[in-house]
Design a protein around this motif. Structure first.
Motif, PDB file in Angstrom:
ATOM      1  N   TRP A  43       0.750  -0.972  -0.040  1.00  0.00           N
ATOM      2  CA  TRP A  43       0.164   0.112   0.078  1.00  0.00           C
ATOM      3  C   TRP A  43       0.860   1.051   0.048  1.00  0.00           C
ATOM      4  O   TRP A  43       2.002   1.303   0.468  1.00  0.00           O
ATOM      5  CB  TRP A  43      -0.778  -0.144   1.154  1.00  0.00           C
ATOM      6  N   SER A  44       0.470   2.223  -0.546  1.00  0.00           N
ATOM      7  CA  SER A  44       1.205   3.437  -0.608  1.00  0.00           C
ATOM      8  C   SER A  44       0.161   4.657  -0.853  1.00  0.00           C
ATOM      9  O   SER A  44      -0.809   4.448  -1.328  1.00  0.00           O
ATOM     10  CB  SER A  44       2.259   3.410  -1.824  1.00  0.00           C
ATOM     11  N   MET A  45       0.642   5.771  -0.463  1.00  0.00           N
ATOM     12  CA  MET A  45       0.089   7.180  -0.622  1.00  0.00           C
ATOM     13  C   MET A  45       0.837   8.160  -0.987  1.00  0.00           C
ATOM     14  O   MET A  45       1.822   8.320  -0.070  1.00  0.00           O
ATOM     15  CB  MET A  45      -1.101   7.297   0.669  1.00  0.00           C
ATOM     16  N   GLU A  46       0.577   9.165  -1.987  1.00  0.00           N
ATOM     17  CA  GLU A  46       1.220  10.430  -2.090  1.00  0.00           C
ATOM     18  C   GLU A  46       0.824  11.189  -1.085  1.00  0.00           C
ATOM     19  O   GLU A  46      -0.450  11.423  -0.967  1.00  0.00           O
ATOM     20  CB  GLU A  46       1.119  10.659  -3.739  1.00  0.00           C
ATOM     21  N   ILE A  47       1.695  12.292  -0.598  1.00  0.00           N
ATOM     22  CA  ILE A  47       1.261  13.398   0.282  1.00  0.00           C
ATOM     23  C   ILE A  47       2.107  14.389  -0.309  1.00  0.00           C
ATOM     24  O   ILE A  47       3.160  14.345  -0.883  1.00  0.00           O
ATOM     25  CB  ILE A  47       1.930  13.055   1.618  1.00  0.00           C
ATOM     26  N   LYS A  48       1.598  15.500   0.084  1.00  0.00           N
ATOM     27  CA  LYS A  48       2.297  17.014  -0.349  1.00  0.00           C
ATOM     28  C   LYS A  48       3.557  16.964   0.298  1.00  0.00           C
ATOM     29  O   LYS A  48       3.590  16.830   1.590  1.00  0.00           O
ATOM     30  CB  LYS A  48       1.432  18.104   0.150  1.00  0.00           C
ATOM     31  N   ALA A  49       4.396  17.306  -0.378  1.00  0.00           N
ATOM     32  CA  ALA A  49       5.934  17.479   0.237  1.00  0.00           C
ATOM     33  C   ALA A  49       5.983  18.491   1.415  1.00  0.00           C
ATOM     34  O   ALA A  49       5.399  19.483   1.309  1.00  0.00           O
ATOM     35  CB  ALA A  49       6.865  17.818  -0.983  1.00  0.00           C
ATOM     36  N   GLN A  50       6.691  17.810   2.536  1.00  0.00           N
ATOM     37  CA  GLN A  50       6.503  18.687   3.967  1.00  0.00           C
ATOM     38  C   GLN A  50       7.870  19.066   3.960  1.00  0.00           C
ATOM     39  O   GLN A  50       8.938  18.485   3.881  1.00  0.00           O
ATOM     40  CB  GLN A  50       6.159  17.992   4.884  1.00  0.00           C
ATOM     41  N   SER A  51       8.006  20.487   4.447  1.00  0.00           N
ATOM     42  CA  SER A  51       9.280  21.065   4.760  1.00  0.00           C
ATOM     43  C   SER A  51       9.708  20.738   6.280  1.00  0.00           C
ATOM     44  O   SER A  51       8.737  20.116   6.904  1.00  0.00           O
ATOM     45  CB  SER A  51       9.195  22.556   4.815  1.00  0.00           C
ATOM     46  N   GLU A  52      11.150  20.930   6.673  1.00  0.00           N
ATOM     47  CA  GLU A  52      11.455  20.226   7.810  1.00  0.00           C
ATOM     48  C   GLU A  52      10.482  21.034   8.860  1.00  0.00           C
ATOM     49  O   GLU A  52      10.290  20.299  10.086  1.00  0.00           O
ATOM     50  CB  GLU A  52      12.849  20.472   7.887  1.00  0.00           C
ATOM     51  N   SER A  53      10.313  22.191   8.933  1.00  0.00           N
ATOM     52  CA  SER A  53       9.656  23.117   9.807  1.00  0.00           C
ATOM     53  C   SER A  53       8.130  22.645  10.053  1.00  0.00           C
ATOM     54  O   SER A  53       7.693  22.989  10.992  1.00  0.00           O
ATOM     55  CB  SER A  53       9.788  24.601   9.425  1.00  0.00           C
ATOM     56  N   SER A  54       7.554  22.450   8.891  1.00  0.00           N
ATOM     57  CA  SER A  54       6.328  21.695   9.081  1.00  0.00           C
ATOM     58  C   SER A  54       5.973  20.550   9.175  1.00  0.00           C
ATOM     59  O   SER A  54       4.484  20.116   9.154  1.00  0.00           O
ATOM     60  CB  SER A  54       5.225  22.443   7.798  1.00  0.00           C
ATOM     61  N   ALA A  55       6.831  19.497   9.121  1.00  0.00           N
ATOM     62  CA  ALA A  55       6.635  18.284   9.331  1.00  0.00           C
ATOM     63  C   ALA A  55       6.191  17.927  10.691  1.00  0.00           C
ATOM     64  O   ALA A  55       6.557  18.390  11.872  1.00  0.00           O
ATOM     65  CB  ALA A  55       8.047  17.408   9.168  1.00  0.00           C
ATOM     66  N   VAL A  56       5.217  16.840  10.668  1.00  0.00           N
ATOM     67  CA  VAL A  56       4.724  16.305  11.938  1.00  0.00           C
ATOM     68  C   VAL A  56       5.277  14.891  12.093  1.00  0.00           C
ATOM     69  O   VAL A  56       5.994  14.325  11.354  1.00  0.00           O
ATOM     70  CB  VAL A  56       3.165  16.390  12.032  1.00  0.00           C
ATOM     71  N   ASN A  57       5.031  14.374  13.362  1.00  0.00           N
ATOM     72  CA  ASN A  57       5.519  13.090  13.639  1.00  0.00           C
ATOM     73  C   ASN A  57       4.725  12.006  13.252  1.00  0.00           C
ATOM     74  O   ASN A  57       3.468  11.986  13.500  1.00  0.00           O
ATOM     75  CB  ASN A  57       5.712  13.118  15.239  1.00  0.00           C
ATOM     76  N   PHE A  58       5.451  11.196  12.441  1.00  0.00           N
ATOM     77  CA  PHE A  58       4.758   9.892  11.968  1.00  0.00           C
ATOM     78  C   PHE A  58       4.358   9.000  13.335  1.00  0.00           C
ATOM     79  O   PHE A  58       5.146   9.068  14.268  1.00  0.00           O
ATOM     80  CB  PHE A  58       5.617   8.908  11.190  1.00  0.00           C
TER      81      PHE A  58
END
Length: 386
Positions: A127-142
């Motif tokens: 399974w896979s899902m594309e996501i909008k590329a996140q910047s380091e500053s806006s990334a959230v915790n997996f």
């Protein structure tokens, strides 16, 4: 940074005995009660000294190397040849985070999420899902991803309301604990053991704020099989849920009763006099029976150590570990496989410091619990001071 592990090791997720007969394992090889440094036994170029994070399930461990963005596996289904892995380090290269379960490994990249079926040897993710590329500053915790979160079983992706402004998420056995950007805590899922912290044993289908913590900003959350914890901005630890094995650090009837029975047997063997007889021990136990806690349905403040604050915490199935701001590791709860790190197989309903790291002059900086084991990241004390 070096990583050490202790606890359940039946599949070599902590250390591998190369000469061990796969069909005959000694108790000491299944139960590692003394912290043991993790070593890579598959790919010698992938050194565990470079491990940034550890993720663990019951039978497997995933080591994440952020410097080159790859994941290495250890435990069930991992052979001595990287060619036999269901997911190779090359296929994970570039990932930013990971989560692992008994059936799947999920990898988070900047532009996509991939989930690999560990029970099948396939050349592509299941399974896979594309996501909008996140910047380091806006990334959230997996396992948080834009718009929702990823679980370890189908349908894999679950949506979340953007109004929650999620900062981090911890997934327990059958419940979830979410931390918002404002420091509020929300829980949902199974509530049969008080693990949601709402004061009852009712399950919740949608995220619900833990009202007892309202107005006290939290900095991190963690969840176990049937219990939950969080750390306040001030370094206080709050616990709630099931306490059958002392995993909340609160008095447990089962553990105290077992301790009394052991003391009674020792007393009988030594022919103690009446002043220290088993009957007296049992009477004292009966007097204190009302303080035993099997389920704590509201968050309770746990005083792990009065001398310092808590900086990190993690939960196993029925045990808990916490790192203090002074670099000490405390553990409590179920310890039958040595997952408390005290060189015994005893359980405890009181937080106890893992003395190994202090004796070795090591400063603990992070902790990650598997279902029945514990992994700690350390640096030398002189490095910590600098």
């Amino acid at each position: 940074m070096r990583w050490f592990g202790f606890g359940f090791n039946a599949f070599g997720q902590i250390c591998v005995q190369e000469k061990l007969d796969k069909d005959v394992r000694s108790d000491s090889e299944v139960k590692v009660s003394n912290p043991t440094e993790l070593r890579s036994h598959v790919d010698r170029s992938c050194c565990c000294l470079k491990t940034s994070h550890v993720r663990a399930s019951w039978s497997r461990r995933a080591s994440l190397h952020l410097d080159d963005g790859c994941v290495c596996l250890a435990g069930f289904g991992v052979s001595s040849s990287s060619e036999d892995w269901s997911v190779s380090p090359a296929e994970s290269r570039g990932c930013k985070d990971a989560s692992i379960s008994e059936s799947h490994l999920s990898l988070a990249f900047t532009d996509r999420i991939e989930t690999w079926d560990l029970q099948k040897k396939e050349a592509t993710p299941s399974w896979s899902m594309e996501i909008k590329a996140q910047s380091e500053s806006s990334a959230v915790n997996f396992p948080l991803v834009p718009g929702g979160y990823v679980t370890s079983k189908p349908p894999f992706y679950c949506s979340l309301s953007p109004q929650l402004k999620a900062k981090s998420l911890a997934l327990g056995g059958e419940h979830a604990v979410l931390l918002t950007a404002t420091g509020a805590v929300y829980t949902w899922g199974l509530g049969s053991h008080g693990q949601l912290g709402h004061g009852g044993l009712v399950s919740e289908e949608e995220p619900r704020a833990v009202e007892a913590l309202w107005g006290m900003p939290m900095s991190s959350v963690a969840s176990g099989g049937w219990h939950s914890v969080c750390i306040s901005d001030g370094g206080d630890l709050y616990v709630w849920g099931w306490n059958e094995s002392g995993q909340l650090g609160l008095p447990s009837r089962g553990l105290r009763k077992a301790s009394q029975e052991k003391c009674s047997q020792q007393a009988e063997g030594l022919n103690q006099d009446a002043s220290t007889s088993p009957d007296k021990d049992l009477q004292e136990g009966e007097k204190s029976e009302e303080v035993f806690i099997s389920i704590q349905a509201f968050p309770a403040l746990l005083d792990v150590t009065p001398s310092c604050e808590i900086r990190a915490a993690s939960c196993g199935s029925r045990h808990t570990a916490a790192v203090t701001t002074t670099g000490d590791l405390y553990t409590w709860g179920w310890g039958e496989y040595g997952q408390l790190g005290h060189e015994t197989l005893q359980s405890s309903d009181e937080p106890q410091r893992v003395e190994f790291f202090r004796l070795e002059q090591m400063h603990v900086v992070d902790v990650a619990c598997g279902t029945w084991n514990t992994f700690a990241a350390v640096v030398k004390e002189e490095v910590a001071r600098s």
